[in-house]
Write a protein that holds these residues in place. Sequence first.
Motif, PDB file in Angstrom:
ATOM      1  N   TRP A  86       0.838  -1.218   0.000  1.00  0.00           N
ATOM      2  CA  TRP A  86       0.000   0.000   0.000  1.00  0.00           C
ATOM      3  C   TRP A  86       0.874   1.270   0.000  1.00  0.00           C
ATOM      4  CZ3 TRP A  86      -1.997   2.719   4.820  1.00  0.00           C
ATOM      5  CH2 TRP A  86      -2.938   3.705   4.498  1.00  0.00           C
ATOM      6  N   LEU A  87       1.894   1.282   0.862  1.00  0.00           N
ATOM      7  CA  LEU A  87       2.758   2.478   0.926  1.00  0.00           C
ATOM      8  C   LEU A  87       3.501   2.683  -0.386  1.00  0.00           C
ATOM      9  CD1 LEU A  87       4.179   2.343   4.594  1.00  0.00           C
ATOM     10  CD2 LEU A  87       2.100   3.439   3.737  1.00  0.00           C
ATOM     11  N   ARG A  88       3.878   1.569  -1.028  1.00  0.00           N
ATOM     12  CA  ARG A  88       4.550   1.677  -2.338  1.00  0.00           C
ATOM     13  C   ARG A  88       3.576   2.234  -3.383  1.00  0.00           C
ATOM     14  NH1 ARG A  88       7.265  -3.581  -3.556  1.00  0.00           N
ATOM     15  NH2 ARG A  88       8.635  -2.928  -1.857  1.00  0.00           N
ATOM     16  N   THR A  89       2.335   1.763  -3.338  1.00  0.00           N
ATOM     17  CA  THR A  89       1.315   2.270  -4.275  1.00  0.00           C
ATOM     18  C   THR A  89       1.097   3.768  -4.076  1.00  0.00           C
ATOM     19  OG1 THR A  89       0.214   0.133  -4.243  1.00  0.00           O
ATOM     20  CG2 THR A  89      -1.100   1.990  -5.028  1.00  0.00           C
ATOM     21  N   ILE A  90       1.020   4.173  -2.814  1.00  0.00           N
ATOM     22  CA  ILE A  90       0.838   5.606  -2.526  1.00  0.00           C
ATOM     23  C   ILE A  90       1.977   6.403  -3.148  1.00  0.00           C
ATOM     24  CG2 ILE A  90       1.005   7.311  -0.651  1.00  0.00           C
ATOM     25  CD1 ILE A  90      -0.705   5.451   1.083  1.00  0.00           C
ATOM     26  N   GLN A  91       3.206   5.930  -2.941  1.00  0.00           N
ATOM     27  CA  GLN A  91       4.350   6.704  -3.440  1.00  0.00           C
ATOM     28  C   GLN A  91       4.417   6.694  -4.972  1.00  0.00           C
ATOM     29  OE1 GLN A  91       8.256   5.774  -1.830  1.00  0.00           O
ATOM     30  NE2 GLN A  91       9.125   7.598  -2.796  1.00  0.00           N
ATOM     31  N   ASP A  92       4.139   5.531  -5.561  1.00  0.00           N
ATOM     32  CA  ASP A  92       4.369   5.402  -7.008  1.00  0.00           C
ATOM     33  C   ASP A  92       3.195   5.882  -7.857  1.00  0.00           C
ATOM     34  OD1 ASP A  92       6.725   4.273  -6.279  1.00  0.00           O
ATOM     35  OD2 ASP A  92       6.194   2.214  -6.833  1.00  0.00           O
ATOM     36  N   ARG A  93       1.963   5.810  -7.303  1.00  0.00           N
ATOM     37  CA  ARG A  93       0.818   5.957  -8.206  1.00  0.00           C
ATOM     38  C   ARG A  93      -0.174   7.057  -7.841  1.00  0.00           C
ATOM     39  NH1 ARG A  93      -0.735   1.437 -11.288  1.00  0.00           N
ATOM     40  NH2 ARG A  93      -2.895   1.880 -10.733  1.00  0.00           N
ATOM     41  N   ILE A  94      -0.188   7.500  -6.586  1.00  0.00           N
ATOM     42  CA  ILE A  94      -1.297   8.386  -6.201  1.00  0.00           C
ATOM     43  C   ILE A  94      -0.833   9.848  -6.173  1.00  0.00           C
ATOM     44  CG2 ILE A  94      -3.142   8.847  -4.548  1.00  0.00           C
ATOM     45  CD1 ILE A  94      -3.357   5.990  -5.360  1.00  0.00           C
ATOM     46  N   HIS A  95      -1.532  10.638  -6.961  1.00  0.00           N
ATOM     47  CA  HIS A  95      -1.345  12.086  -6.947  1.00  0.00           C
ATOM     48  C   HIS A  95      -2.686  12.661  -6.490  1.00  0.00           C
ATOM     49  CE1 HIS A  95       0.035  15.935  -9.278  1.00  0.00           C
ATOM     50  NE2 HIS A  95      -0.459  16.187  -8.098  1.00  0.00           N
ATOM     51  N   PHE A  96      -2.738  13.154  -5.254  1.00  0.00           N
ATOM     52  CA  PHE A  96      -3.998  13.640  -4.678  1.00  0.00           C
ATOM     53  C   PHE A  96      -3.784  15.067  -4.182  1.00  0.00           C
ATOM     54  CE2 PHE A  96      -6.613  13.940  -0.684  1.00  0.00           C
ATOM     55  CZ  PHE A  96      -7.845  14.032  -1.301  1.00  0.00           C
ATOM     56  N   ARG A  97      -4.649  15.964  -4.576  1.00  0.00           N
ATOM     57  CA  ARG A  97      -4.487  17.400  -4.290  1.00  0.00           C
ATOM     58  C   ARG A  97      -3.089  17.814  -4.768  1.00  0.00           C
ATOM     59  NH1 ARG A  97      -7.375  16.806   1.492  1.00  0.00           N
ATOM     60  NH2 ARG A  97      -9.536  16.804   0.793  1.00  0.00           N
ATOM     61  N   ASP A  98      -2.306  18.459  -3.873  1.00  0.00           N
ATOM     62  CA  ASP A  98      -0.958  18.871  -4.296  1.00  0.00           C
ATOM     63  C   ASP A  98       0.085  17.833  -3.884  1.00  0.00           C
ATOM     64  OD1 ASP A  98      -1.223  19.244  -1.564  1.00  0.00           O
ATOM     65  OD2 ASP A  98       0.043  21.028  -1.504  1.00  0.00           O
ATOM     66  N   MET A  99      -0.367  16.601  -3.554  1.00  0.00           N
ATOM     67  CA  MET A  99       0.575  15.615  -2.993  1.00  0.00           C
ATOM     68  C   MET A  99       0.889  14.528  -4.023  1.00  0.00           C
ATOM     69  SD  MET A  99      -1.127  15.343   0.808  1.00  0.00           S
ATOM     70  CE  MET A  99      -2.796  15.184   0.224  1.00  0.00           C
ATOM     71  N   ASP A 100       2.189  14.307  -4.207  1.00  0.00           N
ATOM     72  CA  ASP A 100       2.655  13.348  -5.205  1.00  0.00           C
ATOM     73  C   ASP A 100       3.969  12.761  -4.691  1.00  0.00           C
ATOM     74  OD1 ASP A 100       2.693  12.041  -7.609  1.00  0.00           O
ATOM     75  OD2 ASP A 100       3.652  13.686  -8.711  1.00  0.00           O
ATOM     76  N   ASN A 101       4.260  11.509  -5.054  1.00  0.00           N
ATOM     77  CA  ASN A 101       5.526  10.892  -4.661  1.00  0.00           C
ATOM     78  C   ASN A 101       5.755  10.988  -3.143  1.00  0.00           C
ATOM     79  OD1 ASN A 101       7.983   9.586  -5.015  1.00  0.00           O
ATOM     80  ND2 ASN A 101       9.098  11.489  -5.365  1.00  0.00           N
ATOM     81  N   ILE A 102       4.717  10.686  -2.385  1.00  0.00           N
ATOM     82  CA  ILE A 102       4.820  10.795  -0.920  1.00  0.00           C
ATOM     83  C   ILE A 102       5.417   9.504  -0.355  1.00  0.00           C
ATOM     84  CG2 ILE A 102       3.539  10.959   1.253  1.00  0.00           C
ATOM     85  CD1 ILE A 102       3.485  13.616  -0.182  1.00  0.00           C
TER      86      ILE A 102
END
Length: 237
Positions: A86-102
């Motif tokens: 899940w954390l890898r998916t968040i970092q690699d794939r999710i761009h939400f609001r101004d947040m990307d590559n988290i």
Amino acid sequence: MENETNTMPRIGDPAPAFRAATTQGTLNFPIDYSGRWIILFSHPADFTPVCTSEFMTFGKMQQEFEELNCQLVGLSVDGLSSHIAWLRTIQDRIHFRDMDNIEIRFPLIDDVSMNVSRLYGMIQPGESETKAVRAVFFIDPKGVIRTIIYYPLALGRNFEELKRVLVGLQTVDAFNVALPADWRPGDEVIDPNPGNMKGVEARWQKAQQPGSDLKCYDWFFCTRELPCDEIYKKIGK
Ligand code: BEZ
């Protein structure tokens, strides 16, 4: 550790100790973080939208919490492989609001056994018997629980409020003051009651002096200035 019953720690209690596997290795809680503030928080499940938005927001703010000498620790009743994916998916794939590559650098506890979530009262059966509610425990550098906030499954937390609570607790400790409704750093703070009539009268007189930073609304309710830079100089940002 076996803990089949739900317990509910309270404000002022020592944070219950446990040992658990996390995405950052084995954790001995809270001793591994003694001398630091801790925010221990639970979320209902990995790979769910509200939790994803919350993790991204905490991830974006993690340096702000580090600068306040505060360690973030997450938990859900999912296992390590789910957490890591899940954390890898968040970092690699999710761009939400101004947040990307988290990148989440704080530990996320594997609590498949539900031992820790039961120990901390995070399983609240009226809401869900199989998922932790959104609990937030603020633990001070001595390992004492100082604030507890619970949210239901469907409502994401306000992370500016979580930071405000942390800064508020640190301000209370550092300056021996109390904080009024909706206080934010830089607002007036509540001067503690002197504890005897002589002190109350002296304070009242002091508040009448021109240029005094004390303001009394009545004998039991006085505030004083506490500028932001004074707060952050002391609490370490
Ligand atoms: C969510 O994070 O989106 C969520 C998780 C459990 C129940 C409802 C919402």
